[in-house]
Design a protein around this motif. Structure first.
Motif, PDB file in Angstrom:
ATOM      1  N   PRO A  17       0.813  -1.221   0.000  1.00  0.00           N
ATOM      2  CA  PRO A  17       0.000   0.000   0.000  1.00  0.00           C
ATOM      3  C   PRO A  17       0.850   1.275   0.000  1.00  0.00           C
ATOM      4  O   PRO A  17       0.460   2.285  -0.608  1.00  0.00           O
ATOM      5  CB  PRO A  17      -0.814  -0.119   1.290  1.00  0.00           C
ATOM      6  N   LEU A  18       2.008   1.235   0.627  1.00  0.00           N
ATOM      7  CA  LEU A  18       2.907   2.382   0.641  1.00  0.00           C
ATOM      8  C   LEU A  18       3.470   2.640  -0.751  1.00  0.00           C
ATOM      9  O   LEU A  18       3.590   3.790  -1.192  1.00  0.00           O
ATOM     10  CB  LEU A  18       4.051   2.151   1.636  1.00  0.00           C
ATOM     11  N   VAL A  19       3.808   1.571  -1.441  1.00  0.00           N
ATOM     12  CA  VAL A  19       4.337   1.692  -2.803  1.00  0.00           C
ATOM     13  C   VAL A  19       3.282   2.292  -3.731  1.00  0.00           C
ATOM     14  O   VAL A  19       3.548   3.240  -4.479  1.00  0.00           O
ATOM     15  CB  VAL A  19       4.786   0.319  -3.337  1.00  0.00           C
ATOM     16  N   LEU A  20       2.078   1.752  -3.678  1.00  0.00           N
ATOM     17  CA  LEU A  20       1.014   2.216  -4.561  1.00  0.00           C
ATOM     18  C   LEU A  20       0.642   3.666  -4.271  1.00  0.00           C
ATOM     19  O   LEU A  20       0.375   4.449  -5.204  1.00  0.00           O
ATOM     20  CB  LEU A  20      -0.214   1.311  -4.411  1.00  0.00           C
ATOM     21  N   ALA A  21       0.635   4.039  -3.001  1.00  0.00           N
ATOM     22  CA  ALA A  21       0.291   5.413  -2.641  1.00  0.00           C
ATOM     23  C   ALA A  21       1.350   6.406  -3.092  1.00  0.00           C
ATOM     24  O   ALA A  21       1.048   7.570  -3.362  1.00  0.00           O
ATOM     25  CB  ALA A  21       0.086   5.517  -1.133  1.00  0.00           C
ATOM     26  N   ALA A  22       2.603   5.956  -3.179  1.00  0.00           N
ATOM     27  CA  ALA A  22       3.704   6.847  -3.540  1.00  0.00           C
ATOM     28  C   ALA A  22       3.918   6.971  -5.047  1.00  0.00           C
ATOM     29  O   ALA A  22       4.650   7.854  -5.496  1.00  0.00           O
ATOM     30  CB  ALA A  22       4.998   6.369  -2.885  1.00  0.00           C
ATOM     31  N   VAL A  26       0.202   7.159 -13.417  1.00  0.00           N
ATOM     32  CA  VAL A  26       0.626   6.433 -14.617  1.00  0.00           C
ATOM     33  C   VAL A  26      -0.615   5.835 -15.272  1.00  0.00           C
ATOM     34  O   VAL A  26      -1.723   5.932 -14.742  1.00  0.00           O
ATOM     35  CB  VAL A  26       1.649   5.321 -14.279  1.00  0.00           C
ATOM     36  N   ASP A  27      -0.427   5.194 -16.415  1.00  0.00           N
ATOM     37  CA  ASP A  27      -1.574   4.685 -17.159  1.00  0.00           C
ATOM     38  C   ASP A  27      -2.029   3.303 -16.718  1.00  0.00           C
ATOM     39  O   ASP A  27      -3.186   2.937 -16.923  1.00  0.00           O
ATOM     40  CB  ASP A  27      -1.232   4.660 -18.660  1.00  0.00           C
ATOM     41  N   ASP A  28      -1.129   2.539 -16.114  1.00  0.00           N
ATOM     42  CA  ASP A  28      -1.496   1.175 -15.736  1.00  0.00           C
ATOM     43  C   ASP A  28      -0.543   0.689 -14.649  1.00  0.00           C
ATOM     44  O   ASP A  28       0.669   0.944 -14.717  1.00  0.00           O
ATOM     45  CB  ASP A  28      -1.399   0.254 -16.961  1.00  0.00           C
ATOM     46  N   VAL A  29      -1.082   0.029 -13.641  1.00  0.00           N
ATOM     47  CA  VAL A  29      -0.265  -0.565 -12.585  1.00  0.00           C
ATOM     48  C   VAL A  29      -0.658  -2.025 -12.456  1.00  0.00           C
ATOM     49  O   VAL A  29      -1.825  -2.341 -12.192  1.00  0.00           O
ATOM     50  CB  VAL A  29      -0.453   0.146 -11.227  1.00  0.00           C
ATOM     51  N   VAL A  30       0.313  -2.913 -12.654  1.00  0.00           N
ATOM     52  CA  VAL A  30       0.071  -4.346 -12.558  1.00  0.00           C
ATOM     53  C   VAL A  30       0.882  -4.907 -11.405  1.00  0.00           C
ATOM     54  O   VAL A  30       2.108  -4.826 -11.391  1.00  0.00           O
ATOM     55  CB  VAL A  30       0.469  -5.070 -13.866  1.00  0.00           C
ATOM     56  N   VAL A  31       0.189  -5.454 -10.420  1.00  0.00           N
ATOM     57  CA  VAL A  31       0.841  -6.149  -9.312  1.00  0.00           C
ATOM     58  C   VAL A  31       0.757  -7.642  -9.596  1.00  0.00           C
ATOM     59  O   VAL A  31      -0.331  -8.177  -9.830  1.00  0.00           O
ATOM     60  CB  VAL A  31       0.167  -5.825  -7.966  1.00  0.00           C
ATOM     61  N   VAL A  32       1.911  -8.289  -9.607  1.00  0.00           N
ATOM     62  CA  VAL A  32       1.941  -9.732  -9.852  1.00  0.00           C
ATOM     63  C   VAL A  32       2.087 -10.447  -8.518  1.00  0.00           C
ATOM     64  O   VAL A  32       3.122 -10.363  -7.850  1.00  0.00           O
ATOM     65  CB  VAL A  32       3.100 -10.120 -10.782  1.00  0.00           C
ATOM     66  N   ASP A  33       1.029 -11.128  -8.111  1.00  0.00           N
ATOM     67  CA  ASP A  33       1.021 -11.895  -6.871  1.00  0.00           C
ATOM     68  C   ASP A  33       1.736 -13.209  -7.128  1.00  0.00           C
ATOM     69  O   ASP A  33       1.214 -14.096  -7.804  1.00  0.00           O
ATOM     70  CB  ASP A  33      -0.416 -12.127  -6.415  1.00  0.00           C
ATOM     71  N   ASN A  34       2.932 -13.338  -6.560  1.00  0.00           N
ATOM     72  CA  ASN A  34       3.783 -14.482  -6.855  1.00  0.00           C
ATOM     73  C   ASN A  34       3.605 -15.618  -5.844  1.00  0.00           C
ATOM     74  O   ASN A  34       4.573 -16.182  -5.349  1.00  0.00           O
ATOM     75  CB  ASN A  34       5.239 -14.024  -6.889  1.00  0.00           C
ATOM     76  N   GLY A  35       2.351 -15.932  -5.542  1.00  0.00           N
ATOM     77  CA  GLY A  35       2.062 -17.027  -4.626  1.00  0.00           C
ATOM     78  C   GLY A  35       2.000 -16.606  -3.175  1.00  0.00           C
ATOM     79  O   GLY A  35       2.346 -17.384  -2.287  1.00  0.00           O
ATOM     80  N   ALA A  44      -3.586  -4.824  -3.090  1.00  0.00           N
ATOM     81  CA  ALA A  44      -3.269  -4.315  -4.426  1.00  0.00           C
ATOM     82  C   ALA A  44      -4.523  -3.784  -5.109  1.00  0.00           C
ATOM     83  O   ALA A  44      -4.523  -2.685  -5.687  1.00  0.00           O
ATOM     84  CB  ALA A  44      -2.638  -5.420  -5.273  1.00  0.00           C
ATOM     85  N   VAL A  45      -5.597  -4.544  -5.038  1.00  0.00           N
ATOM     86  CA  VAL A  45      -6.863  -4.108  -5.634  1.00  0.00           C
ATOM     87  C   VAL A  45      -7.368  -2.852  -4.930  1.00  0.00           C
ATOM     88  O   VAL A  45      -7.824  -1.892  -5.577  1.00  0.00           O
ATOM     89  CB  VAL A  45      -7.913  -5.233  -5.549  1.00  0.00           C
ATOM     90  N   ALA A  46      -7.266  -2.844  -3.614  1.00  0.00           N
ATOM     91  CA  ALA A  46      -7.702  -1.676  -2.854  1.00  0.00           C
ATOM     92  C   ALA A  46      -6.904  -0.432  -3.221  1.00  0.00           C
ATOM     93  O   ALA A  46      -7.412   0.695  -3.142  1.00  0.00           O
ATOM     94  CB  ALA A  46      -7.583  -1.955  -1.356  1.00  0.00           C
ATOM     95  N   GLY A  47      -5.658  -0.638  -3.646  1.00  0.00           N
ATOM     96  CA  GLY A  47      -4.807   0.479  -4.024  1.00  0.00           C
ATOM     97  C   GLY A  47      -4.940   0.894  -5.469  1.00  0.00           C
ATOM     98  O   GLY A  47      -4.207   1.764  -5.931  1.00  0.00           O
ATOM     99  N   ARG A  50      -4.191  -3.470 -10.981  1.00  0.00           N
ATOM    100  CA  ARG A  50      -4.664  -4.740 -11.537  1.00  0.00           C
ATOM    101  C   ARG A  50      -3.794  -5.850 -10.954  1.00  0.00           C
ATOM    102  O   ARG A  50      -2.598  -5.669 -10.784  1.00  0.00           O
ATOM    103  CB  ARG A  50      -4.536  -4.762 -13.065  1.00  0.00           C
ATOM    104  N   VAL A  51      -4.379  -6.975 -10.667  1.00  0.00           N
ATOM    105  CA  VAL A  51      -3.635  -8.078 -10.071  1.00  0.00           C
ATOM    106  C   VAL A  51      -3.547  -9.245 -11.042  1.00  0.00           C
ATOM    107  O   VAL A  51      -4.560  -9.665 -11.616  1.00  0.00           O
ATOM    108  CB  VAL A  51      -4.272  -8.545  -8.749  1.00  0.00           C
ATOM    109  N   VAL A  52      -2.346  -9.734 -11.219  1.00  0.00           N
ATOM    110  CA  VAL A  52      -2.093 -10.926 -12.024  1.00  0.00           C
ATOM    111  C   VAL A  52      -1.515 -11.984 -11.093  1.00  0.00           C
ATOM    112  O   VAL A  52      -0.624 -11.690 -10.287  1.00  0.00           O
ATOM    113  CB  VAL A  52      -1.096 -10.627 -13.166  1.00  0.00           C
ATOM    114  N   SER A  53      -2.015 -13.186 -11.176  1.00  0.00           N
ATOM    115  CA  SER A  53      -1.513 -14.270 -10.339  1.00  0.00           C
ATOM    116  C   SER A  53      -0.468 -15.087 -11.091  1.00  0.00           C
ATOM    117  O   SER A  53      -0.698 -15.504 -12.226  1.00  0.00           O
ATOM    118  CB  SER A  53      -2.668 -15.186  -9.916  1.00  0.00           C
ATOM    119  N   GLU A  54       0.689 -15.278 -10.463  1.00  0.00           N
ATOM    120  CA  GLU A  54       1.736 -16.143 -11.007  1.00  0.00           C
ATOM    121  C   GLU A  54       2.235 -17.028  -9.873  1.00  0.00           C
ATOM    122  O   GLU A  54       3.108 -16.640  -9.088  1.00  0.00           O
ATOM    123  CB  GLU A  54       2.882 -15.305 -11.581  1.00  0.00           C
TER     124      GLU A  54
END
Length: 226
Positions: A17-22, A26-35, A44-47, A50-54
């Motif tokens: 949440p600190l990263v997303l708030a700072a 930008v046009d797109d933010v993709v957080v990749v949930d690595n398990g 990530a969604v709250a911030g 978009r969340v991608v699962s890997e």
């Protein structure tokens, strides 16, 4: 320019949440949930990301999944989810690309200001050794393997990135040179991360990362001569 941000994340519910708030706009933010086993995806969604699962573990695996999910931006910025980087400095990385001076920009922690204890001795040594070897073999002076970096999306696609774990950053820097990209570094700030590093925070992680980085450098050197 259309800028997308890719954030690989593994159990980073406190720092993300600190990263997303700072992040600047930008046009797109993709957080990749690595398990992750915690609430990384939820925060990530709250911030607003978009969340991608890997589920396949590995920094490179997460980055590759994030790239595959992008919607044809002009520039891709990679930033860690542990809040050790300063996301608000993103314009520093994008500016040389936007001005037409570079195709890839590395955020150098070695050239910037570092909080005491942020970059552990083993990380400083590993970075220095890897950069020395790349200068010796490839003739280009890097000062860091910093994960905070920006690259033209079209250039990134040409690199054919493959590494799925610790060799991702050095592979990108080597492939950039071999493909003739215009590369530069800009100083970035660095602070102690939130939580314990999954790489330099453990002996086994440090050893495995160091081995993979060196192996990647020499593997590419040998393939160039073949």
């Amino acid at each position: 320019m259309r800028v997308a941000v890719v954030i690989p994340a593994l159990n980073e519910e406190k720092s993300l949440p600190l990263v997303l708030a700072a992040l600047p706009k930008v046009d797109d933010v993709v957080v990749v949930d690595n398990g992750s086993k915690d609430r990384t995806a939820e925060v990530a969604v709250a911030g607003g990301a978009r969340v991608v699962s890997e589920p396949r573990r590995g920094y490179g695996s997460a980055c590759l999944a994030g790239i595959a999910a992008l919607r044809e931006p002009e520039v891709v910025v990679f930033v860690d989810a542990d809040f050790s980087d300063h996301p608000d400095e993103l314009p520093r990385l994008v500016e040389p690309i936007e001005a037409g001076r570079a195709d890839m920009v590395i955020g150098s922690r070695a050239l910037g200001e570092r909080e005491a204890g942020a970059l552990l001795p083993q990380a400083r040594f590993g970075n220095a050794l890897a950069c020395f070897l790349m200068r010796l073999i490839y003739g280009h002076r890097y000062t860091d393997l910093g994960p905070f970096r920006a690259i033209r999306f079209e250039s990134l696609k040409k690199l054919g990135m493959r590494d799925r774990n610790f060799g991702w950053t050095v592979e990108m820097q080597i492939r950039a040179l071999r493909h003739g990209l215009r590369v530069c570094e800009v100083p970035v700030s660095y602070r102690r991360r939130v939580g314990v590093s999954k790489i330099t925070g453990t002996v086994s992680g440090t050893v495995r990362a160091g081995y993979k980085i060196l192996w990647t450098i020499f593997r590419h050197a040998l393939s160039r001569k073949a």
